[in-house]
Design an enzyme around this catalytic site. Structure first.
Site, short mmCIF file in Angstrom:
data_model
loop_
_atom_site.label_atom_id
_atom_site.label_comp_id
_atom_site.label_asym_id
_atom_site.label_seq_id
_atom_site.Cartn_x
_atom_site.Cartn_y
_atom_site.Cartn_z
N GLU A 32 -8.83 30.93 2.17
CA GLU A 32 -9.79 29.84 2.20
C GLU A 32 -10.04 29.33 3.61
O GLU A 32 -9.16 29.37 4.45
CB GLU A 32 -9.23 28.64 1.41
CG GLU A 32 -9.20 28.86 -0.07
CD GLU A 32 -8.65 27.63 -0.78
OE1 GLU A 32 -8.10 27.81 -1.86
OE2 GLU A 32 -8.78 26.51 -0.25
N CYS A 91 -11.76 24.83 9.55
CA CYS A 91 -10.33 24.95 9.28
C CYS A 91 -10.06 26.38 8.79
O CYS A 91 -10.63 26.81 7.79
CB CYS A 91 -9.94 23.92 8.23
SG CYS A 91 -8.26 24.04 7.64
N CYS A 146 1.98 31.79 1.91
CA CYS A 146 2.91 31.20 2.86
C CYS A 146 4.34 31.26 2.34
O CYS A 146 4.61 30.89 1.20
CB CYS A 146 2.53 29.76 3.17
SG CYS A 146 3.49 29.08 4.54
N CYS A 192 6.78 24.75 1.27
CA CYS A 192 6.80 23.29 1.15
C CYS A 192 6.44 22.94 -0.30
O CYS A 192 5.53 23.53 -0.88
CB CYS A 192 5.81 22.66 2.11
SG CYS A 192 6.08 23.19 3.81
N CYS A 250 2.74 21.77 -1.48
CA CYS A 250 1.62 22.59 -1.01
C CYS A 250 1.32 23.73 -1.97
O CYS A 250 2.23 24.49 -2.34
CB CYS A 250 1.95 23.13 0.38
SG CYS A 250 0.76 24.33 1.00
N GLY A 255 -1.27 29.29 5.13
CA GLY A 255 -0.34 30.05 5.95
C GLY A 255 0.24 29.30 7.12
O GLY A 255 -0.19 28.21 7.47
N GLU A 256 1.23 29.93 7.73
CA GLU A 256 1.93 29.37 8.88
C GLU A 256 1.54 30.19 10.12
O GLU A 256 2.01 31.30 10.31
CB GLU A 256 3.44 29.43 8.61
CG GLU A 256 4.32 29.06 9.79
CD GLU A 256 3.91 27.79 10.53
OE1 GLU A 256 3.84 26.71 9.91
OE2 GLU A 256 3.64 27.89 11.75
N SER A 305 -1.69 24.18 13.71
CA SER A 305 -0.79 23.30 12.95
C SER A 305 0.39 24.12 12.43
O SER A 305 0.21 25.17 11.82
CB SER A 305 -1.55 22.67 11.79
OG SER A 305 -0.67 21.97 10.94
N SER A 352 3.57 19.38 11.26
CA SER A 352 3.69 18.68 9.98
C SER A 352 5.11 18.15 9.85
O SER A 352 6.04 18.91 9.61
CB SER A 352 3.37 19.65 8.84
OG SER A 352 2.08 20.19 9.03
N ASN A 388 5.90 14.98 8.01
CA ASN A 388 5.85 14.68 6.56
C ASN A 388 6.98 13.84 5.98
O ASN A 388 6.92 13.47 4.81
CB ASN A 388 5.75 15.97 5.72
CG ASN A 388 4.43 16.70 5.97
OD1 ASN A 388 3.47 16.07 6.40
ND2 ASN A 388 4.40 17.98 5.71
N ASN A 434 -2.81 15.28 -1.74
CA ASN A 434 -3.89 15.76 -2.60
C ASN A 434 -3.26 16.43 -3.83
O ASN A 434 -2.67 17.49 -3.70
CB ASN A 434 -4.71 16.77 -1.80
CG ASN A 434 -6.10 16.91 -2.34
OD1 ASN A 434 -6.39 16.47 -3.44
ND2 ASN A 434 -6.96 17.52 -1.58
N CYS A 467 -5.57 23.25 1.50
CA CYS A 467 -6.04 24.61 1.43
C CYS A 467 -5.13 25.39 0.50
O CYS A 467 -3.94 25.17 0.44
CB CYS A 467 -6.07 25.25 2.81
SG CYS A 467 -7.75 25.52 3.34
N1 SAH Z 1 1.40 25.83 7.72
C1 SAH Z 1 0.85 24.88 8.62
C2 SAH Z 1 -0.66 24.76 8.54
C3 SAH Z 1 -1.25 24.78 7.16
S1 SAH Z 1 -0.88 23.38 6.12
C4 SAH Z 1 1.50 23.52 8.43
O1 SAH Z 1 2.24 23.34 7.48
O2 SAH Z 1 1.28 22.67 9.28
C5 SAH Z 1 -1.96 22.14 6.84
C6 SAH Z 1 -1.60 20.71 6.49
O3 SAH Z 1 -1.86 20.44 5.10
C7 SAH Z 1 -0.13 20.38 6.72
O4 SAH Z 1 -0.01 19.22 7.50
C8 SAH Z 1 0.39 20.12 5.33
O5 SAH Z 1 1.45 19.18 5.37
C9 SAH Z 1 -0.85 19.62 4.61
N2 SAH Z 1 -0.80 19.75 3.14
C10 SAH Z 1 -0.38 20.79 2.41
N3 SAH Z 1 -0.49 20.54 1.09
C11 SAH Z 1 -1.03 19.30 0.97
C12 SAH Z 1 -1.38 18.47 -0.14
N4 SAH Z 1 -1.23 18.87 -1.40
N5 SAH Z 1 -1.91 17.26 0.14
C13 SAH Z 1 -2.08 16.84 1.41
N6 SAH Z 1 -1.76 17.57 2.49
C14 SAH Z 1 -1.23 18.80 2.28
FE1 SF4 Z 2 3.04 26.86 4.34
FE2 SF4 Z 2 1.94 24.79 5.67
FE3 SF4 Z 2 1.82 24.95 2.97
FE4 SF4 Z 2 4.15 24.45 4.14
S1 SF4 Z 2 2.32 23.14 4.20
S2 SF4 Z 2 3.82 25.91 2.47
S3 SF4 Z 2 3.99 25.69 5.98
S4 SF4 Z 2 0.87 26.33 4.42
#
Ligand code: SAH
Ligand code: SF4
Length: 364
Positions: free
Chosen positions: A90, A103, A110, A114, A117, A159-160, A187, A210, A212, A286, A331
């Site tokens: 995406e 974005c 990934c 987390c 996510c 992804g990371e 990020s 991140s 968090n 979200n 995403c």
């Molecule tokens: N893997 C990298 C980049 C992709 S995630 C990272 O973790 O930073 C991008 C952002 O989306 C991160 O800050 C993550 O904490 C946030 N994110 C992931 N799932 C989410 C959700 N359900 N609601 C709000 N933010 C979310």
């Molecule tokens: Fe991967 Fe970023 Fe989602 Fe964590 S928040 S699972 S590092 S995409």
């Protein structure tokens, strides 16, 4: 070979072996890396026989757009791409007045896992190639006719990015042909060796991390990667990350109701990031059917209290509030819906974990 997998210098070398004179090589590089040409045919100032010779030996191709969501209120749109092996990724288009942000995804899944996510929920996916990252960028840029000098790119999709480092650097090198590194943000969930590798680059993108959670214990609960890369070591890597004048780090902080959104959490966060030259990007959680039920988006009053407390503690902060920004923060959800549909038809259970609801309650 897909020529979009090569960095500018590599591309010129490969082309130099079959194309002459050298100015033609430059022309092709510019057609691709500056203008994002999607075919050799499009390179109209090249002689026909050169275009044919190129097409015989190489390909230039981008992933195919599968779906585009309806524009949200603020104009944001999600794109779902299909890669050559059927994987899906995406991207999000976010118009923001003068500037437009795109974005991008860096992996087709990934492995970091987390718990809040959707991409993490569905598990690891392969590294995507530079052509697949650039394809997201050039496809959206040309579809939306965004002038190159109005673009921002953020690697905050699926992804990371720092676990796909080499391909990321190749992609950055190409992006820098049409935009400044200041307009690009990577990020990360806090992959310390990757942050140190990024620090050594001559042309560095902006870094967003991140975080968090305000402490190690809670961070480990929602970001298991903390066990491998401890929070204090992560903060140390941010303190040594070299920042050019006028640049900031971004600390991303997903707000989960009743879990990490209390004013005292804001105080703890402010303390944690002291000395890092960071601004905070607060992202209201979200929700998604695949995520633990106890995870909820805080109400607006709670978000305001959290943000105000950060400000009172000397922290600069932005909140991603509008619908479009929020879909961008999540995403993987569009692809998630598709996977969920196909699993449901295959009769497999979807939810595998539910969260520590009572624990979260006790924190209030
Ligand atoms: N893997 C990298 C980049 C992709 S995630 C990272 O973790 O930073 C991008 C952002 O989306 C991160 O800050 C993550 O904490 C946030 N994110 C992931 N799932 C989410 C959700 N359900 N609601 C709000 N933010 C979310
Ligand atoms: Fe991967 Fe970023 Fe989602 Fe964590 S928040 S699972 S590092 S995409």
């Amino acid at each position: 070979m897909n020529l979009y997998d090569l960095a500018p210098a590599q591309l010129e070398q490969v082309l130099g072996e079959i194309v002459s004179p050298p100015f033609r090589v430059k022309q092709i590089e510019e057609w691709m890396h500056v203008r994002g040409a999607a075919s050799f045919e499009a390179m109209t100032n090249l002689p026909r026989d050169v275009r044919a010779a190129l097409a015989e030996r190489f390909t230039i191709s981008f992933p195919e757009v599968l779906t585009r969501t309806e524009p949200a209120q603020d104009g944001s749109q999600k794109y779902l791409f299909r890669l050559h092996d059927g994987q899906r990724i995406e991207s999000v288009y976010m118009p923001m007045g003068e500037r437009t942000s795109v974005c991008l995804s860096s992996q087709a899944g990934c492995a970091v896992g987390c718990t809040f996510c959707v991409t993490g929920f569905f598990g690891p996916g392969r590294n995507i190639a530079p052509s697949e990252m650039l394809g997201q960028f050039f496809t959206i840029r040309s579809e939306k006719q965004i002038p190159a000098d109005h673009m921002n790119v953020v690697f905050m999709g699926m992804g990371e990015p720092l676990l796909n480092f080499e391909n990321l650097v190749t992609t950055l090198d190409v992006l820098y042909r049409s935009m400044s590194p200041r307009r690009v943000t990577v990020s990360t969930s806090g992959i310390i060796p990757g942050i140190d590798d990024l620090a050594r680059l001559e042309r560095r993108p902006n870094l967003a991390v991140s975080i968090n959670a305000p402490d190690r214990k809670r961070r480990e609960e929602i970001m298991p990667i903390t066990a491998k890369y401890p929070l204090d070591e992560l903060m140390a890597s941010l303190r040594r990350f070299p920042l050019e004048k006028g640049r900031d780090l971004t600390i991303e902080y997903v707000l989960l109701a009743g879990y990490n959104d209390a004013p005292r959490d804001a105080v703890a966060l402010a303390k944690l990031i002291r000395g890092t030259h960071a601004k905070v990007n607060a992202i209201p959680f979200n929700p998604d059917p695949n995520l633990p039920e106890w995870m909820k988006r805080p109400g607006d009053a709670a978000i305001d209290r959290f943000v105000d407390t950060l400000v009172q503690n000397g922290v600069r902060v932005t909140v991603r509030r509008s619908k479009g920004r929020e879909i961008a923060a999540a995403c993987g959800q569009l692809r998630g819906k598709e996977i969920a549909k196909s699993r449901a038809t295959a009769g497999r259970p979807l939810r595998t974990a539910s969260g520590p609801a009572s624990e979260a309650d006790s924190r209030r």
